[in-house]
Every structure is written in C-alpha cells, then in structure tokens.
Design an enzyme around this catalytic site. Structure first.
Site, PDB file in Angstrom:
ATOM      1  N   HIS A   1       0.846  -1.208   0.000  1.00  0.00           N
ATOM      2  CA  HIS A   1       0.000   0.000   0.000  1.00  0.00           C
ATOM      3  C   HIS A   1       0.873   1.247   0.000  1.00  0.00           C
ATOM      4  O   HIS A   1       1.357   1.694   1.042  1.00  0.00           O
ATOM      5  CB  HIS A   1      -0.914  -0.046   1.240  1.00  0.00           C
ATOM      6  CG  HIS A   1      -2.014   0.978   1.220  1.00  0.00           C
ATOM      7  ND1 HIS A   1      -3.323   0.668   1.522  1.00  0.00           N
ATOM      8  CD2 HIS A   1      -2.009   2.302   0.942  1.00  0.00           C
ATOM      9  CE1 HIS A   1      -4.074   1.759   1.426  1.00  0.00           C
ATOM     10  NE2 HIS A   1      -3.299   2.767   1.087  1.00  0.00           N
TER      11      HIS A   1
ATOM     12  N   HIS B   1       1.061   5.078  -2.297  1.00  0.00           N
ATOM     13  CA  HIS B   1       0.443   5.923  -3.341  1.00  0.00           C
ATOM     14  C   HIS B   1       1.512   6.661  -4.128  1.00  0.00           C
ATOM     15  O   HIS B   1       2.363   7.331  -3.535  1.00  0.00           O
ATOM     16  CB  HIS B   1      -0.498   6.951  -2.709  1.00  0.00           C
ATOM     17  CG  HIS B   1      -1.730   6.347  -2.102  1.00  0.00           C
ATOM     18  ND1 HIS B   1      -2.921   6.248  -2.778  1.00  0.00           N
ATOM     19  CD2 HIS B   1      -1.947   5.789  -0.885  1.00  0.00           C
ATOM     20  CE1 HIS B   1      -3.831   5.679  -1.991  1.00  0.00           C
ATOM     21  NE2 HIS B   1      -3.270   5.377  -0.834  1.00  0.00           N
TER      22      HIS B   1
ATOM     23  N   HIS C   1      -9.974   0.739   0.062  1.00  0.00           N
ATOM     24  CA  HIS C   1      -9.693   1.559   1.251  1.00  0.00           C
ATOM     25  C   HIS C   1     -10.933   1.488   2.142  1.00  0.00           C
ATOM     26  O   HIS C   1     -11.995   2.000   1.759  1.00  0.00           O
ATOM     27  CB  HIS C   1      -9.465   3.020   0.862  1.00  0.00           C
ATOM     28  CG  HIS C   1      -8.069   3.345   0.483  1.00  0.00           C
ATOM     29  ND1 HIS C   1      -7.524   3.017  -0.724  1.00  0.00           N
ATOM     30  CD2 HIS C   1      -7.083   3.996   1.171  1.00  0.00           C
ATOM     31  CE1 HIS C   1      -6.271   3.451  -0.782  1.00  0.00           C
ATOM     32  NE2 HIS C   1      -5.977   4.051   0.359  1.00  0.00           N
TER      33      HIS C   1
ATOM     34  N   GLU D   1     -10.569   2.903   7.749  1.00  0.00           N
ATOM     35  CA  GLU D   1      -9.477   3.802   8.146  1.00  0.00           C
ATOM     36  C   GLU D   1     -10.112   4.851   9.048  1.00  0.00           C
ATOM     37  O   GLU D   1     -10.066   4.747  10.271  1.00  0.00           O
ATOM     38  CB  GLU D   1      -8.841   4.438   6.908  1.00  0.00           C
ATOM     39  CG  GLU D   1      -7.687   5.374   7.217  1.00  0.00           C
ATOM     40  CD  GLU D   1      -7.176   6.103   5.973  1.00  0.00           C
ATOM     41  OE1 GLU D   1      -7.841   6.070   4.928  1.00  0.00           O
ATOM     42  OE2 GLU D   1      -6.109   6.725   6.065  1.00  0.00           O
TER      43      GLU D   1
ATOM     44  N   ASP E   1       1.866   3.954   2.824  1.00  0.00           N
ATOM     45  CA  ASP E   1       0.769   4.828   2.389  1.00  0.00           C
ATOM     46  C   ASP E   1       1.325   6.008   1.597  1.00  0.00           C
ATOM     47  O   ASP E   1       1.370   5.954   0.384  1.00  0.00           O
ATOM     48  CB  ASP E   1      -0.082   5.284   3.582  1.00  0.00           C
ATOM     49  CG  ASP E   1      -1.523   5.595   3.190  1.00  0.00           C
ATOM     50  OD1 ASP E   1      -1.917   5.261   2.052  1.00  0.00           O
ATOM     51  OD2 ASP E   1      -2.259   6.160   4.017  1.00  0.00           O
TER      52      ASP E   1
HETATM   53 ZN   LIG Z   1      -4.009   4.720   1.084  1.00  0.00          ZN
END
Ligand SMILES: [Zn+2]
EC number: 3.5.4.4
Length: 355
Positions: free
Chosen positions: A18, A20, A206, A209, A294
C-alpha cells in the site's frame, strides 16, 4: 539478541502493498516539475518543502491535508512528469530494500493537461519499468506491480476497472478505490467490483481507516474485496478480553490481508500513536497484518522507517519483521508461483542470516 537497527532493516528484503504514487514524490522533483509549469509551491527548498508536507499532513486539518495532494497531482499532468515520478518511486523503494511493491494511483486525476487514461497508465508503467531496471543494475532488484485506483466520490470506477483489465498483462496487478470514506460507501461502485470478479481479477478497497466496521463489512461482503486498505478499525469488533465479533472472526478466519500503515494511521487519527496502534494486537491475535507506507512524502517515511518504529514501539525482532514481510508477500496480487519464489528464494534466506 540486539534489536534490529535502522540500517540493518534497510538492507533486509521487504514487501510493500500500500503505497500511493502521488504520495511519494521526492521534494526536489516536485520543485523541478513545478518550475517547468509555473506552479506555486509553499516552500522553495527541498528540505523546506519536505517539512511542509509532513507538517500539513500532521496538522489535523483536512483542508491542509488535501492541499498536499493538490500540489503533487498538479505536477503529475504530463507523460514526462509521470514517467519521472514513477521511475524515481521504483528506484527509491528498491534502495530502501523493498523487493516487491504494489504502487497505486488514480489515472483519472492526471487528465488536466490533455492526457488520455491509457497515456497516463502507459507513462507510469514505463517509469516503473525503467526505475526497476536502473535499480537492478545498481544492485537492488525490485518487482513493482501497479494498482489502478478509482476515486470513491467520482463516477469513473467502471472505466478504471476496465483499464486495469486492459493492462493486466503489462504490469497492472489489481484495482482499488480511495478517497473520503464517509458518505461514499464502496457499494456505490458495485458494478466495477462485479465486473472485476467476472474477469478473475484482484482488488483491494480503502476501508476501515477513518470510518468503522460498516465500511469494512461492505467492502468484504458486498464488494468482495481481496484485501482491506488499512482495515485498522476492525479492532472495534474485538472485545477487551480479545473475543472476536463475527466480522473480526471472518477477517481472521479467511486470512483477509490488512494493509496497515502505522505513521499514516497516526496522522489521520485512526490510531493515537505508534505504541497504541492496533497492529500490536492484530499481530498478537495472528490476523494477516502487513506493514505499509501509504504516503511516504506526507509521512516523511519509508518501509525501513515504519519497521524501525514498530521495533521501537513493540520490541519486535527479526522474526516479527519476517512475519510481516511474508504476510505481505503471501497477500500480493501477482501469481502464486512468483510470490512463492520471492518468499523462498529472496526473503527467507536473507532473514535466516539476520535472525
Ligand atoms: Zn491509502
């Protein structure tokens, strides 16, 4: 046995699920690309800009957090810029000791200067290929798989899902949806998930979270997600005596991978601190927990740093770091034989020497 040090962790092979693309640019690259197009930035030096990104993401203000991505996405609107960012991403991950990475991005966010969706995807795939080749010749081989993300507030998920199938043999290994959870349930994109299931494809969502159990439940039981992006709120279904509710039991029984991102989860308030991050409990209860970055730029982090933070907070040694790494590799979206080869030929022999 001494605790693993940051330098030792950096040399150990790691797997990342994971990350981005628009959250991992080098500050110096943002400055270069912004100068090319006359885009105004909040700082003029790489150091100052790097600090600004972390401070803005730390601020607790959603506006400032979103502003960070407005800057990175603004400079990723040409094929050359996308290629450079992807190439540097692969190279940076490899030099951090990541041997397998799945990096995700939303093609629909890169159309502002006239690129088409396929042009965006091809520029990124070429960048990953070139960055991986450069890293391999520098002695740090890495395999990068691409996930295409659709934005959950938008209405292009079917188009992006089709794009992920079109490029499935060219480096795209799966699909994802991201963006604000509250008000945008994953079931809005059910047609895309059903299409991907019919195509025997893989996807993560996602979920869990900022938002709690209903979001995780929908992602799994309505949409059929293979993995949970974060999924950290699954702890809300675990009692004080560690008894599991039905959903938590399902997640553990089915070995649903949790893409946990310790520093990012603390920044967004999904966990109070690294020490209090549910990853400790989820590891003790043997959920399929994985460690992820992330947004490396916004969290000022790397895979090695995330693992070093866990070593510091929970007293983990090499056996736990290997466990997280093997968990991630088992949960990857590449074929089984290729996952097994990385586990048996790369990861296990390296950790055997460290333990
Ligand atoms: Zn993410």
């Amino acid at each position: 046995m001494a605790a693993p040090t940051y330098d030792e962790i950096r040399r150990a092979p790691k797997a990342l699920l994971h990350d981005h693309l628009d959250g991992g640019l080098r500050p110096a690259t943002i400055l270069d690309l912004a100068a090319d197009i006359g885009h105004q930035l909040p700082a003029v030096t790489p150091e100052g800009l790097g600090e600004w990104f972390v401070a803005a993401a730390d601020s607790g203000s959603l506006e400032r957090y979103l502003e960070t991505f407005a800057h990175t996405v603004a400079v990723m609107q040409t094929a050359e810029a996308l290629h450079r960012v992807a190439k540097e991403c692969a190279f940076d991950l490899a030099t951090d000791g990541v041997v397998y990475a799945e990096v995700r991005f939303a093609p629909e966010q890169h159309l502002e200067r006239g690129l088409t969706l396929p042009e965006v995807v091809e520029a990124v795939l070429d960048g990953f290929r070139d960055g991986s080749a450069e890293a391999a010749s520098a002695g740090s081989p890495i395999r990068v798989g691409t996930l295409l993300t659709a934005m959950r507030h938008a209405a292009r998920s079917m188009e992006i899902a089709e794009l992920s199938i079109r490029y499935r043999d060219a480096g795209v290994v799966g699909f994802d949806i991201a963006g604000a959870e509250a008000g945008y349930p994953p079931t809005r994109h059910l047609d895309a998930f059903e299409y991907l299931q019919r195509e025997n494809s893989h996807f993560t969502i996602h979920a869990g979270e900022a938002f709690g159990l209903p979001s995780i439940w929908q992602a799994l039981q309505w949409c059929g997600a293979d993995r949970l992006g974060h999924g950290v709120r699954i702890v809300d279904d675990i009692g004080p005596d560690n008894s599991l509710g039905r959903l938590a039991a399902y997640v553990r029984d089915k070995r649903i991978p949790l893409e946990l991102c310790p520093s990012s989860n603390v920044q967004t308030g999904a966990a109070a601190s690294i020490r209090e991050h549910p990853i400790g409990l989820l590891r003790d209860l043997r959920f399929r927990a994985t460690v992820n970055t992330d947004n490396r730029l916004m969290s000022g982090t790397s895979m090695s740093r995330e693992m070093a933070l866990l070593v510091e907070a929970f007293g983990y040694g090499w056996s736990e770091l290997q466990w997280f790494t093997v968990n991630a590799m088992k949960s990857a979206f590449i074929p089984f034989d290729e996952r097994l080869a990385l586990i048996n030929d790369v990861i296990k022999p390296a950790y055997a020497k460290l333990a």
